[in-house]
Design a protein around this motif. Sequence first.
Motif, short mmCIF file in Angstrom:
data_model
loop_
_atom_site.label_atom_id
_atom_site.label_comp_id
_atom_site.label_asym_id
_atom_site.label_seq_id
_atom_site.Cartn_x
_atom_site.Cartn_y
_atom_site.Cartn_z
N MET A 101 -1.55 -2.72 -4.15
CA MET A 101 -1.22 -3.73 -5.14
C MET A 101 -1.11 -5.08 -4.45
N ASN A 105 -6.86 0.75 -7.37
CA ASN A 105 -6.37 2.12 -7.41
C ASN A 105 -6.99 3.00 -6.33
N ARG A 153 -1.93 7.51 0.87
CA ARG A 153 -2.58 8.49 0.01
C ARG A 153 -2.02 9.89 0.29
N THR A 186 0.42 11.02 -7.95
CA THR A 186 -0.19 9.97 -8.75
C THR A 186 0.69 8.73 -8.66
N VAL A 187 0.05 7.59 -8.45
CA VAL A 187 0.78 6.33 -8.41
C VAL A 187 0.74 5.71 -9.80
N ASN A 188 1.85 5.68 -10.46
CA ASN A 188 1.90 5.11 -11.81
C ASN A 188 2.18 3.61 -11.72
N THR A 189 3.18 3.14 -12.38
CA THR A 189 3.44 1.70 -12.37
C THR A 189 3.89 1.22 -11.00
N THR A 232 0.59 -1.39 -14.51
CA THR A 232 0.40 0.05 -14.67
C THR A 232 -0.89 0.47 -13.98
N ASN A 233 -1.11 1.79 -13.86
CA ASN A 233 -2.35 2.23 -13.24
C ASN A 233 -3.54 2.00 -14.16
N ASN A 274 -4.85 2.57 -3.46
CA ASN A 274 -3.40 2.64 -3.69
C ASN A 274 -2.72 1.35 -3.25
N THR A 292 0.84 -1.20 0.00
CA THR A 292 0.00 0.00 0.00
C THR A 292 0.87 1.25 0.00
N ARG A 334 -4.25 -4.61 -8.80
CA ARG A 334 -4.24 -3.45 -7.91
C ARG A 334 -5.63 -2.87 -7.78
#
Length: 119
Positions: A78, A73, A26, A30-33, A52-53, A76, A23, A71
């Motif tokens: 995975m 999103n 927050r 932005t949480v990308n890959t 990826t997101n 946050n 986790t 994941r």
Amino acid sequence: QVQLVESGGGLVQPGGSLRLSCTVPRDKYTVNTMGWYRQAPGNQRELVASITNGGSTNYGDSVQGRFTIWRVNAKNTMYLLMNTLKPEDTAVYYCKADLQWGKKQAVYWGQGTQVTVSS
């Protein structure tokens, strides 16, 4: 400093299953890959799986068909479901997240969680 929180490692017998989670707190990024990597003693760190997101996934050859990454999103978070575990899957598993604040990007790693596959 962003602290990734990992959980789910442990000891399992060959053929068994484990689920890992990671986790990202927050905040205003932005949480990308996101991805899971592992490192066994004497070996280099290697990719296990990434996502990826948008949900596109990539798996290492040795885990293809046995591990599943996904994941949520909104949380946050995975996950990695590891099935049909083998002794050679024994390693410290690390979570990795690519974060972005506007044009600035940075990579963060979790502290690692031990997975041991042994009878």
